[in-house]
Design a protein around this motif. Sequence first.
Motif, short mmCIF file in Angstrom:
data_model
loop_
_atom_site.label_atom_id
_atom_site.label_comp_id
_atom_site.label_asym_id
_atom_site.label_seq_id
_atom_site.Cartn_x
_atom_site.Cartn_y
_atom_site.Cartn_z
N PRO A 83 0.81 -1.23 0.00
CA PRO A 83 0.00 0.00 0.00
C PRO A 83 0.84 1.27 0.00
N MET A 84 2.01 1.23 0.64
CA MET A 84 2.87 2.41 0.67
C MET A 84 3.34 2.79 -0.74
N ALA A 85 3.67 1.78 -1.53
CA ALA A 85 4.11 2.05 -2.91
C ALA A 85 3.00 2.73 -3.71
N HIS A 86 1.75 2.34 -3.47
CA HIS A 86 0.62 2.99 -4.16
C HIS A 86 0.51 4.46 -3.77
N LYS A 87 0.62 4.72 -2.46
CA LYS A 87 0.57 6.10 -1.99
C LYS A 87 1.70 6.93 -2.60
N LEU A 88 2.88 6.35 -2.63
CA LEU A 88 4.05 7.06 -3.18
C LEU A 88 3.83 7.39 -4.65
N ALA A 89 3.23 6.44 -5.36
CA ALA A 89 2.95 6.66 -6.78
C ALA A 89 2.02 7.86 -6.94
N GLU A 90 1.02 7.94 -6.05
CA GLU A 90 0.05 9.04 -6.13
C GLU A 90 0.66 10.40 -5.84
N LYS B 177 9.51 9.54 -8.02
CA LYS B 177 10.09 9.07 -9.27
C LYS B 177 10.65 7.65 -9.16
N ALA B 178 11.07 7.28 -7.96
CA ALA B 178 11.74 5.99 -7.82
C ALA B 178 11.58 5.43 -6.42
N ILE B 179 11.56 4.11 -6.35
CA ILE B 179 11.49 3.42 -5.06
C ILE B 179 12.66 2.46 -4.95
N TRP B 180 13.38 2.62 -3.86
CA TRP B 180 14.46 1.67 -3.55
C TRP B 180 13.89 0.74 -2.50
N ASN B 181 13.54 -0.45 -2.93
CA ASN B 181 12.71 -1.34 -2.12
C ASN B 181 13.50 -2.43 -1.41
N PHE B 182 13.48 -2.37 -0.08
CA PHE B 182 14.13 -3.41 0.73
C PHE B 182 13.11 -4.40 1.29
N ALA B 183 11.82 -4.15 1.06
CA ALA B 183 10.81 -5.08 1.56
C ALA B 183 10.83 -6.34 0.70
N HIS B 184 10.50 -7.46 1.34
CA HIS B 184 10.66 -8.76 0.69
C HIS B 184 9.43 -9.07 -0.16
N VAL B 185 9.15 -8.21 -1.11
CA VAL B 185 7.97 -8.35 -1.95
C VAL B 185 8.24 -7.58 -3.25
N ASP B 186 7.65 -8.04 -4.34
CA ASP B 186 7.76 -7.29 -5.60
C ASP B 186 6.64 -6.27 -5.66
N LEU B 187 6.96 -5.03 -5.93
CA LEU B 187 5.97 -3.95 -5.93
C LEU B 187 5.37 -3.77 -7.31
N GLU B 188 4.07 -3.46 -7.33
CA GLU B 188 3.45 -3.14 -8.61
C GLU B 188 3.19 -1.64 -8.65
N VAL B 189 3.91 -0.95 -9.50
CA VAL B 189 3.74 0.50 -9.61
C VAL B 189 3.66 0.87 -11.08
N PRO B 190 3.13 2.06 -11.39
CA PRO B 190 3.08 2.49 -12.80
C PRO B 190 4.48 2.52 -13.42
N ASN B 191 4.51 2.43 -14.74
CA ASN B 191 5.78 2.37 -15.48
C ASN B 191 6.68 3.59 -15.33
N ASN B 192 6.09 4.71 -14.96
CA ASN B 192 6.92 5.91 -14.82
C ASN B 192 7.70 5.94 -13.51
N ILE B 193 7.49 4.94 -12.66
CA ILE B 193 8.23 4.87 -11.41
C ILE B 193 9.29 3.76 -11.49
N GLN B 194 10.51 4.15 -11.25
CA GLN B 194 11.61 3.19 -11.31
C GLN B 194 11.69 2.45 -9.98
N VAL B 195 11.87 1.14 -10.04
CA VAL B 195 12.01 0.37 -8.80
C VAL B 195 13.31 -0.41 -8.85
N GLU B 196 14.06 -0.33 -7.77
CA GLU B 196 15.24 -1.18 -7.63
C GLU B 196 15.07 -1.95 -6.33
#
Lengths: 211, 211
Positions: free
Chosen positions: B160-167, B171-190
Motif C-alpha cells: 500500500p505504501m508504494a501505491h501512496k508514493l505513486a500518487e 520518481k523511484a522506489i528503492w525497495n528493501f521489503a521482501h515483496v515485488d511492488l506493482e507500480v506504474p511504469n513511470n516509477i523506477q524500482v530497484e
Amino acid sequence: MADKEISQAVIGRLPRYFRYLGDLKEKGVERISSQELSDIMKVTASQIRQDFNNFGGFGQQGYGYNVNYLYDEISKILGIDKQHSLVIIGAGHLGKAIAGYTNFTRRGFVFKGAFDCNPELYGTKIRDVEVRPVDEMEDFVRKNQIEIAVLTIPKDQAVPMAHKLAECGIKAIWNFAHVDLEVPNNIQVENVHLSDSLMKLSYNINRYENT
Amino acid sequence: MADKEISQAVIGRLPRYFRYLGDLKEKGVERISSQELSDIMKVTASQIRQDFNNFGGFGQQGYGYNVNYLYDEISKILGIDKQHSLVIIGAGHLGKAIAGYTNFTRRGFVFKGAFDCNPELYGTKIRDVEVRPVDEMEDFVRKNQIEIAVLTIPKDQAVPMAHKLAECGIKAIWNFAHVDLEVPNNIQVENVHLSDSLMKLSYNINRYENT
C-alpha cells in the motif's frame, strides 16, 4: 546431483520462485499451473517450465505443480533445508538490521555471534547474542564451526577481515562492504553493494527523464 | 544521447567501474590502460573496451584511459552528477544504516526526511533529520518534490505504501521489503531482496560441498 548442471541464471531466479511458493503455501494453495504462476510472477509460463525442467520438471501435464512439493524441492536445492550458523562482524545499524530478520531464522540461518571493534558495544546484546571484541572472532569461529560471516564493516577493514576468516575455516562471506574481496576459491562470497544498486536506480531515473 | 542504446547488462557493470575509477582517482592515478584495469578488476580487457565503446570509447590506442575524464563521464551516465532527494520510510535499524552511509551523500543523494508508524520514534533524529509520523509522508513528498523513497518496512506495509508514493509523484522506489511492488511504469524500482541474496549464498555453499 541434478543441481550441478543448473546455470547461475536459473539459481538466481530460484529464491524468487521460493518466495512466491511460500506465499501460496501460506494461503493454502495446493496446486498451481505454470500459467497461473506466470500471471502472478510476471514471467512467461515457458520460462517457468524451462527453469523447473532443470531439476526434473516437478509437474504433470494438465495437472499443475504441487505447491508443497515444489517448495520443499527448491528449499533442498537452495540448501535451506539445513541449518547454517552465522556471525555478524560489525554491530552497527546494518548488522543489527540483519540480525533482526526473522525470515533468516525461519530459513535455517542461525545467528550465533556478533563482533565489533567499538568497546562501548561489548556486552550489549543483539537478539540475546552478546557483542564481543573482534579479537575474539577467530577463536569463536573455529570453536563453533561457524559457516557464514556477515561483513557489515567499512571497506578498509573488510579486506584484512576476509583473510582472517579464510584462515579460520569460514565457508562463506556475505559481504556488505563496498569492496570486492579476494578469498580462496573454497570460500563462497555473495556481495550486497548497496551503492551500486542506488546508482542503477539513479541511472534509470535519468534515462526515463531523457526519453 | 549515447546512453539510450546501452543495455541493462552494461549499466549493471557501470557502478563497479565507477567504484574502481574512484579508488584510482584517490590514489592519484591519471591514466590507465584497459589491460591494467582488467588486472585490477578481474574482467577481460576486451570486455572493458566493449563496455566503454558503448559510450564512445573514452580512450586512445596505446594511450589508455584518462581516469578523471572516465570517472566524470560515468558519473554523468549514472545521473549522479546531479542531486537526488530521498526519504526513508521505516526508521528501524536498516533505515538508520542507509541514512548513515556517507557515500550516498557524496554521490548526490540527499537525505531529506524519515517516516515511521511507531510513535516512540517521532521527533527522534537520524543524522539531523527528524522522524515524522508516516501520515505526514504524502504532504512532505509533494511539498519537497522528493525523487526517491527508500522502503525499509515490512512487506505487508510496502505494497500500500508504494501505491501512496505513486500518487504523490515519487520518481523511484528503492525497495528493501521482501515483496515485488506493482507500480506504474513511470516509477523506477530497484529491489534489494536480502533473503534472495542469502539463499544464493546457501546454494553455493551446498554446491561446493557436493562437488
